[in-house]
Design a protein around this motif. Sequence first.
Motif, short mmCIF file in Angstrom:
data_model
loop_
_atom_site.label_atom_id
_atom_site.label_comp_id
_atom_site.label_asym_id
_atom_site.label_seq_id
_atom_site.Cartn_x
_atom_site.Cartn_y
_atom_site.Cartn_z
N LEU A 275 -9.00 6.93 21.06
CA LEU A 275 -9.80 7.13 19.85
C LEU A 275 -8.94 7.64 18.70
O LEU A 275 -9.08 7.19 17.55
N ALA A 276 -8.05 8.60 19.01
CA ALA A 276 -7.18 9.15 17.96
C ALA A 276 -6.24 8.07 17.42
O ALA A 276 -6.04 7.96 16.21
N ASP A 277 -5.68 7.24 18.32
CA ASP A 277 -4.79 6.17 17.87
C ASP A 277 -5.56 5.16 17.02
O ASP A 277 -5.06 4.68 15.99
N ALA A 278 -6.77 4.83 17.46
CA ALA A 278 -7.59 3.88 16.69
C ALA A 278 -7.92 4.44 15.30
O ALA A 278 -7.89 3.71 14.31
N GLU A 279 -8.20 5.75 15.24
CA GLU A 279 -8.50 6.36 13.95
C GLU A 279 -7.27 6.36 13.05
O GLU A 279 -7.38 6.10 11.84
N ASN A 280 -6.10 6.64 13.63
CA ASN A 280 -4.87 6.61 12.84
C ASN A 280 -4.58 5.21 12.31
O ASN A 280 -4.19 5.03 11.14
N VAL A 281 -4.79 4.21 13.17
CA VAL A 281 -4.58 2.82 12.74
C VAL A 281 -5.56 2.46 11.63
O VAL A 281 -5.20 1.80 10.65
N ARG A 282 -6.82 2.91 11.78
CA ARG A 282 -7.82 2.61 10.76
C ARG A 282 -7.44 3.24 9.42
O ARG A 282 -7.54 2.60 8.36
N GLN A 283 -7.00 4.50 9.47
CA GLN A 283 -6.62 5.18 8.23
C GLN A 283 -5.40 4.52 7.59
O GLN A 283 -5.35 4.36 6.36
N ARG A 284 -4.40 4.16 8.42
CA ARG A 284 -3.22 3.48 7.86
C ARG A 284 -3.60 2.14 7.26
O ARG A 284 -3.11 1.77 6.18
N SER A 285 -4.47 1.42 7.96
CA SER A 285 -4.89 0.12 7.44
C SER A 285 -5.65 0.27 6.13
O SER A 285 -5.44 -0.49 5.18
N GLN A 286 -6.53 1.28 6.09
CA GLN A 286 -7.27 1.53 4.85
C GLN A 286 -6.34 1.90 3.71
O GLN A 286 -6.52 1.45 2.57
N LYS A 287 -5.33 2.73 4.03
CA LYS A 287 -4.37 3.11 3.00
C LYS A 287 -3.58 1.90 2.50
O LYS A 287 -3.34 1.74 1.30
N LEU A 288 -3.19 1.02 3.44
CA LEU A 288 -2.46 -0.18 3.04
C LEU A 288 -3.32 -1.09 2.17
O LEU A 288 -2.83 -1.69 1.20
N VAL A 289 -4.60 -1.18 2.52
CA VAL A 289 -5.51 -2.02 1.73
C VAL A 289 -5.65 -1.46 0.32
O VAL A 289 -5.62 -2.19 -0.68
N GLU A 290 -5.83 -0.12 0.26
CA GLU A 290 -5.97 0.51 -1.06
C GLU A 290 -4.68 0.34 -1.89
O GLU A 290 -4.75 0.08 -3.10
N GLU A 291 -3.53 0.52 -1.25
CA GLU A 291 -2.28 0.34 -1.98
C GLU A 291 -2.10 -1.11 -2.42
O GLU A 291 -1.55 -1.38 -3.50
N ALA A 292 -2.54 -2.03 -1.55
CA ALA A 292 -2.44 -3.44 -1.94
C ALA A 292 -3.31 -3.74 -3.16
O ALA A 292 -2.93 -4.52 -4.04
N LYS A 293 -4.48 -3.10 -3.22
CA LYS A 293 -5.35 -3.29 -4.39
C LYS A 293 -4.70 -2.71 -5.64
O LYS A 293 -4.82 -3.30 -6.73
N LEU A 294 -4.07 -1.54 -5.48
CA LEU A 294 -3.49 -0.88 -6.65
C LEU A 294 -2.19 -1.53 -7.10
O LEU A 294 -1.95 -1.74 -8.29
N TYR A 295 -1.31 -1.82 -6.13
CA TYR A 295 0.04 -2.25 -6.47
C TYR A 295 0.29 -3.74 -6.20
O TYR A 295 1.41 -4.21 -6.31
N GLY A 296 -0.78 -4.46 -5.85
CA GLY A 296 -0.60 -5.89 -5.60
C GLY A 296 -0.25 -6.68 -6.86
O GLY A 296 0.28 -7.79 -6.77
N ILE A 297 -0.52 -6.09 -8.02
CA ILE A 297 -0.25 -6.80 -9.29
C ILE A 297 1.07 -6.37 -9.91
O ILE A 297 1.36 -6.72 -11.05
N GLN A 298 1.89 -5.60 -9.16
CA GLN A 298 3.09 -5.05 -9.80
C GLN A 298 4.09 -6.15 -10.17
O GLN A 298 4.77 -6.06 -11.21
N SER A 299 4.20 -7.20 -9.36
CA SER A 299 5.13 -8.28 -9.73
C SER A 299 4.64 -9.00 -10.99
O SER A 299 5.45 -9.36 -11.87
N PHE A 300 3.31 -9.18 -11.08
CA PHE A 300 2.75 -9.79 -12.29
C PHE A 300 2.97 -8.89 -13.51
O PHE A 300 3.30 -9.37 -14.60
N CYS A 301 2.82 -7.59 -13.29
CA CYS A 301 3.03 -6.64 -14.40
C CYS A 301 4.47 -6.65 -14.87
O CYS A 301 4.74 -6.54 -16.07
#
Length: 222
Positions: free
Chosen positions: A87-113
């Motif tokens: 459960l702890a590993d799954a929660e850590n994976v979920r949090q990392r995945s969520q963080k990666l998704v959020e970073e992708a939303k924020l910084y996914g346009i950096q090459s375009f910028c």
Amino acid sequence: MAAVAQCVRGALRPRLPLLSVALRTSPRLLCAATQQKNTGQNLEEDQSQSQNEQKVEPSSAEKLLAEEKAKLEEQLKEVTDKYRRALADAENVRQRSQKLVEEAKLYGIQSFCKDLLEVADILEKATESVPKEEIKDENPHLKSLYEGLVMTEMQIQKVFKKHGLLRLNPVGAKFDPYEHEALFHTPVEGQEPGTIALVSKIGYKLHGRTLRPALVGVVKDA
């Protein structure tokens, strides 16, 4: 009293020979009684032994059950620990995945910028290259062109700000290697060493992360 005792002994004497004769004439009865007594004792011993065996057998079964219970409890503990770790590993994976998704939303346009920054640099140079003394009503075309360039530059900066892209123009600020790139060091009177004296190229930050460091000249000791 003496007379009474004599009477009692007189009454018992005739019966004693009869008892002795009866005992002599019936030894089989004595053997049978003895055998019955011995048989009764053996039965009692067998019953007590069987009772002892019955008492021993349940205790052995209880011991086996206790050992089996201890094993099952240990297995349950191990399975529970593994389940909690999973459960702890799954929660850590979920949090990392969520963080990666959020970073992708924020910084996914950096090459375009980064590509748009070149356009902003060209607009800035174009507006700076127009002589301010030539912007008069006598030169309506130049004035309109200049005003159009200024409006375009302002609009593109608004778009940048809307998407979290901010300018870095750090004149007079302390040099920060994470935000600035030093092109040269020069002594400047009246300014503290380590501060930025000149900005050669504007820098930009995207959501707090340096997208392009500002190219600067840094004050050094005289």
